[in-house]
Enzyme design. Sequence first.
Site, short mmCIF file in Angstrom:
data_model
loop_
_atom_site.label_atom_id
_atom_site.label_comp_id
_atom_site.label_asym_id
_atom_site.label_seq_id
_atom_site.Cartn_x
_atom_site.Cartn_y
_atom_site.Cartn_z
N THR A 1 -1.32 -35.47 42.52
CA THR A 1 -2.92 -34.94 42.11
C THR A 1 -3.25 -35.98 41.50
OG1 THR A 1 -4.16 -33.59 41.72
CG2 THR A 1 -2.32 -33.57 40.41
N GLU B 1 -2.79 -27.77 42.27
CA GLU B 1 -2.19 -27.16 41.10
C GLU B 1 -2.01 -25.71 40.96
OE1 GLU B 1 -4.15 -29.40 40.74
OE2 GLU B 1 -4.05 -30.84 38.47
N LYS C 1 -26.68 -32.37 32.35
CA LYS C 1 -26.80 -31.78 30.73
C LYS C 1 -28.49 -32.61 30.71
CE LYS C 1 -22.13 -31.82 29.33
NZ LYS C 1 -21.34 -32.27 30.41
N TRP D 1 -27.94 -26.83 31.79
CA TRP D 1 -27.12 -27.39 33.15
C TRP D 1 -27.71 -27.33 34.56
CZ3 TRP D 1 -21.30 -25.22 31.95
CH2 TRP D 1 -21.43 -26.14 30.44
P1 AMP Z 1 -7.50 -31.27 44.84
O1 AMP Z 1 -6.34 -30.78 43.73
O2 AMP Z 1 -7.63 -32.35 44.58
O3 AMP Z 1 -7.58 -30.35 46.15
O4 AMP Z 1 -8.78 -30.88 43.88
C1 AMP Z 1 -9.05 -29.60 43.57
C2 AMP Z 1 -10.94 -29.55 43.37
O5 AMP Z 1 -11.38 -30.02 44.62
C3 AMP Z 1 -11.45 -28.06 42.75
O6 AMP Z 1 -10.75 -28.29 40.86
C4 AMP Z 1 -12.99 -27.97 43.25
O7 AMP Z 1 -13.43 -29.40 41.76
C5 AMP Z 1 -12.78 -28.55 44.28
N1 AMP Z 1 -13.11 -28.08 45.17
C6 AMP Z 1 -11.85 -27.66 45.96
N2 AMP Z 1 -12.18 -26.87 47.11
C7 AMP Z 1 -13.98 -26.69 46.79
C8 AMP Z 1 -14.98 -25.62 47.26
N3 AMP Z 1 -14.66 -24.83 48.18
N4 AMP Z 1 -15.94 -26.19 46.46
C9 AMP Z 1 -16.11 -27.56 45.49
N5 AMP Z 1 -15.22 -27.19 45.00
C10 AMP Z 1 -13.73 -27.67 45.47
#
Ligand code: AMP
Length: 545
Positions: A185, A333, A442, A447
Amino acid sequence: MLGLMQDHPLLISSVLEHALKAHPQGQIASRTVEGPMHHCSYADIGRRAKQLANALTALDVQPGDRIATLAWNGYRHMELYFGVSGMGAVLHTINPRLFPEQIEFIANHAEDQYLFFDLSFAALVEQLAPRMKTVKAFIALTDRSRMPAIEVPNLLCYEELIEDQSDEFIWPVIDERAASSLCYTSGTTGNPKGVLFSHRSSILHSLALCTQDGFALSSADSALLVVPMFHVNAWGMPYAAAMSGARLVLPGASLDGESLYQLMRDEAVTLALGVPTVWMSLQQYVEAHELDPAVDLQLNRVVIGGAAAPRAQVETFENRFDARVLHAWGMTEMSPLGTVCNLLPKHRYATLDERLDLQAKQGRSLFGVSMKIVDAAGAELPRDGKASGHLLVKGPWIASQYYRGEGGPILDDSGWFDTGDIATIDPDNYMQITDRAKDVIKSGGEWISSIDLENAAVSHPAVAEAAVIGIPHPKWQERPLLIVVLKAGKIASKEDLLGFLESRVAKWWLPDDVAFVDALPHTATGKLQKMKLREQFQDYRLACR
Ligand code: AMP
């Protein structure tokens, strides 16, 4: 007292064996990198996965060895999913969209033993091969007649590698907690970190995908995986499809709107999964060509995840495609699935507007994922749909640490993992992400959600894409700046956009300024790169008010 039930380990090989017995003729349709469509069955995948396992055994691959791929979604990648993990080795899917230096770092960090690659990445492999210290051979996913003319030591041909091997292979019975796959990641700071999935976690996660309140995946589906097989195991879909007998449609390298539309039509796709950016190009294609997807396609569910699903995108799928959107949230994760936004019986008579409001939420956690929100001091906040705080999760398909302990401990004393997201949870267990902790704006001690502002901005008919970042402000600490890409041929001024937002967000949330750009930067997995934007706009100054 122990129960008196049989103790079968949950292994990926058992999923394949189930597919071979239960739905051997289930189809996998792939658009090949070489061009034409390729159709095969689970029986074919199983036969060739066993040939591959024999070939890897002949190459002296040991249990736990990492076997890397640089490949699009296709049938040979499916064979690697089952052949490599099935024999007890670890499938390391590398994201080819990363910078070459990151790929080099990842392959060396994982100590990959062999690397399988699609022809599209031949030049990349040629460039990186000398620097991939542990890789013993590079295997092109093609036949002898299409082998690339590249200078790479130990270049092998996939079809040749497996063709003389027996299609009988007895899968080893290993510990279900053994590693099955590895995916890095790319955090915004530091080196990428490896998330190491196990057989057990992958199977429990895939079972959740098949449940009605998950993606309700079944043998009735023809599922298009736009989400790449190098991004968190294509959200676990290859395993879940083999479990349920769903037909799989794998788009290869062609992810533009026209190719996806054709594939949906020709392969009778009922369920499609991807990030908002790919759906944006599909919807733009439909709009530009005045198509009627509700008539042309059999699509009934679209999973949108990886980033917040914009309301306008959900509305277009509902109205124009006659397809229901399943907004989903998770992270690498988490294997990745955490929540899915399905409706409850009480929403049966909701109006479209009410439904769209609900679908803006990321949804309810599946069994297997516990979640809670906490304040800065770690105290749990109420599940009232109003209080927002740091979202923590735990469960059997959530990482306990990164590969080789990188970054140190990642769980608190009670085993909770901090997702880095800020969210609300309502009394019905619907979770809504309001921001990434580091992206939230902020302003004067309060927020402002950059995601809410972006969603509101993209519902303007002239806006293709929007990003909101916080800009330092002498009085308020930070104020929002709206950065937009307009749709081709459309115009809108700053005043138009702010006027449009006025009725959609609180007055004090209104961006202080609007910047117009040709394109926004994205990460290798299609997320907005806010860090890059913040750098790009670091000298930007807002007028004081
Ligand atoms: P990744 O590990 O690259 O898949 O990224 C995960 C992150 O993507 C999460 O912690 C969120 O911040 C963002 N994310 C995934 N799905 C969504 C969603 N449906 N809406 C908003 N953010 C999302």
